[in-house]
Design a protein around this motif. Structure first.
Motif, PDB file in Angstrom:
ATOM      1  N   MET A 171       0.842  -1.173   0.000  1.00 24.32           N
ATOM      2  CA  MET A 171       0.000   0.000   0.000  1.00 24.32           C
ATOM      3  C   MET A 171       0.890   1.240   0.000  1.00 24.32           C
ATOM      4  N   THR A 172       0.546   2.177  -0.838  1.00 25.16           N
ATOM      5  CA  THR A 172       1.347   3.397  -0.901  1.00 25.16           C
ATOM      6  C   THR A 172       0.633   4.502  -0.138  1.00 25.16           C
ATOM      7  N   SER A 173       1.412   5.414   0.385  1.00 27.02           N
ATOM      8  CA  SER A 173       0.818   6.536   1.105  1.00 27.02           C
ATOM      9  C   SER A 173       0.282   7.558   0.105  1.00 27.02           C
ATOM     10  N   PRO A 174      -0.769   8.288   0.464  1.00 28.82           N
ATOM     11  CA  PRO A 174      -1.330   9.276  -0.453  1.00 28.82           C
ATOM     12  C   PRO A 174      -0.343  10.414  -0.685  1.00 28.82           C
ATOM     13  N   GLU A 175      -0.469  11.011  -1.846  1.00 31.50           N
ATOM     14  CA  GLU A 175       0.394  12.145  -2.160  1.00 31.50           C
ATOM     15  C   GLU A 175      -0.289  13.429  -1.727  1.00 31.50           C
ATOM     16  N   TYR A 176       0.446  14.305  -1.123  1.00 27.28           N
ATOM     17  CA  TYR A 176      -0.063  15.591  -0.699  1.00 27.28           C
ATOM     18  C   TYR A 176       0.725  16.670  -1.409  1.00 27.28           C
ATOM     19  N   LYS A 177       0.048  17.728  -1.734  1.00 26.40           N
ATOM     20  CA  LYS A 177       0.726  18.864  -2.350  1.00 26.40           C
ATOM     21  C   LYS A 177       0.677  20.029  -1.387  1.00 26.40           C
ATOM     22  N   ARG A 178       1.737  20.739  -1.327  1.00 28.38           N
ATOM     23  CA  ARG A 178       1.830  21.888  -0.443  1.00 28.38           C
ATOM     24  C   ARG A 178       1.736  23.153  -1.278  1.00 28.38           C
ATOM     25  N   LEU A 179       0.956  24.085  -0.775  1.00 27.86           N
ATOM     26  CA  LEU A 179       0.789  25.363  -1.446  1.00 27.86           C
ATOM     27  C   LEU A 179       1.290  26.445  -0.505  1.00 27.86           C
ATOM     28  N   ASP A 180       2.342  27.127  -0.909  1.00 26.69           N
ATOM     29  CA  ASP A 180       2.883  28.208  -0.092  1.00 26.69           C
ATOM     30  C   ASP A 180       2.209  29.510  -0.482  1.00 26.69           C
ATOM     31  N   LEU A 181       1.569  30.145   0.500  1.00 22.42           N
ATOM     32  CA  LEU A 181       0.866  31.398   0.254  1.00 22.42           C
ATOM     33  C   LEU A 181       1.571  32.548   0.956  1.00 22.42           C
ATOM     34  N   SER A 182       1.418  33.724   0.371  1.00 25.55           N
ATOM     35  CA  SER A 182       1.930  34.917   1.043  1.00 25.55           C
ATOM     36  C   SER A 182       1.028  35.204   2.243  1.00 25.55           C
ATOM     37  N   VAL A 183       1.457  36.085   3.106  1.00 28.73           N
ATOM     38  CA  VAL A 183       0.647  36.466   4.261  1.00 28.73           C
ATOM     39  C   VAL A 183      -0.685  37.029   3.771  1.00 28.73           C
ATOM     40  N   ARG A 184      -0.643  37.857   2.758  1.00 27.02           N
ATOM     41  CA  ARG A 184      -1.869  38.465   2.212  1.00 27.02           C
ATOM     42  C   ARG A 184      -2.809  37.397   1.654  1.00 27.02           C
ATOM     43  N   ASP A 185      -2.287  36.459   0.883  1.00 26.17           N
ATOM     44  CA  ASP A 185      -3.107  35.391   0.328  1.00 26.17           C
ATOM     45  C   ASP A 185      -3.656  34.479   1.422  1.00 26.17           C
ATOM     46  N   SER A 186      -2.852  34.197   2.437  1.00 29.31           N
ATOM     47  CA  SER A 186      -3.314  33.380   3.552  1.00 29.31           C
ATOM     48  C   SER A 186      -4.481  34.046   4.264  1.00 29.31           C
ATOM     49  N   GLN A 187      -4.383  35.343   4.469  1.00 26.97           N
ATOM     50  CA  GLN A 187      -5.458  36.074   5.141  1.00 26.97           C
ATOM     51  C   GLN A 187      -6.721  36.073   4.285  1.00 26.97           C
ATOM     52  N   ALA A 188      -6.572  36.253   2.978  1.00 29.55           N
ATOM     53  CA  ALA A 188      -7.730  36.238   2.078  1.00 29.55           C
ATOM     54  C   ALA A 188      -8.402  34.868   2.096  1.00 29.55           C
ATOM     55  N   PHE A 189      -7.617  33.809   2.140  1.00 27.42           N
ATOM     56  CA  PHE A 189      -8.150  32.449   2.194  1.00 27.42           C
ATOM     57  C   PHE A 189      -8.949  32.232   3.471  1.00 27.42           C
ATOM     58  N   VAL A 190      -8.385  32.603   4.596  1.00 27.45           N
ATOM     59  CA  VAL A 190      -9.068  32.435   5.875  1.00 27.45           C
ATOM     60  C   VAL A 190     -10.323  33.300   5.924  1.00 27.45           C
ATOM     61  N   ASP A 191     -10.240  34.531   5.455  1.00 24.16           N
ATOM     62  CA  ASP A 191     -11.412  35.410   5.435  1.00 24.16           C
ATOM     63  C   ASP A 191     -12.544  34.805   4.604  1.00 24.16           C
ATOM     64  N   ALA A 192     -12.209  34.193   3.474  1.00 20.80           N
ATOM     65  CA  ALA A 192     -13.222  33.571   2.624  1.00 20.80           C
ATOM     66  C   ALA A 192     -13.871  32.376   3.320  1.00 20.80           C
ATOM     67  N   LEU A 193     -13.118  31.650   4.115  1.00 23.73           N
ATOM     68  CA  LEU A 193     -13.681  30.518   4.853  1.00 23.73           C
ATOM     69  C   LEU A 193     -14.565  30.987   6.006  1.00 23.73           C
ATOM     70  N   VAL A 194     -14.109  32.005   6.706  1.00 23.63           N
ATOM     71  CA  VAL A 194     -14.816  32.483   7.893  1.00 23.63           C
ATOM     72  C   VAL A 194     -16.050  33.305   7.519  1.00 23.63           C
ATOM     73  N   SER A 195     -15.928  34.122   6.486  1.00 28.56           N
ATOM     74  CA  SER A 195     -17.025  35.016   6.092  1.00 28.56           C
ATOM     75  C   SER A 195     -17.254  34.921   4.580  1.00 28.56           C
TER      76      SER A 195
END
Length: 64
Positions: free
Chosen positions: A1-25
């Motif tokens: 059995m192989t482990s699932p592949e995960y991809k990492r997405l590096d976001l800027s502080v501004r993009d991270s905040q926009a992502f969280v804001d979209a989830l919260v509101s």
């Protein structure tokens, strides 16, 4: 059995905040989004039916 592949997405502080804001509101659904969803469903309806037939599904319910 192989482990699932995960991809990492590096976001800027501004993009991270926009992502969280979209989830919260999330923005309210407007006519443009409704129309886009309707067009998507129209164009993929045949594909979904073909997939269901191949997979042996008997039918699906879709809420509007």
């Amino acid at each position: 059995m192989t482990s699932p592949e995960y991809k990492r997405l590096d976001l800027s502080v501004r993009d991270s905040q926009a992502f969280v804001d979209a989830l919260v509101s999330p923005k309210a659904v407007d006519d443009r989004l409704r129309e886009t969803v309707a067009r998507y469903r129209e164009t993929t309806e045949g594909e979904a039916a073909d997939t269901a037939r191949v997979c042996g599904a008997t039918g699906t319910a879709r809420s509007s």
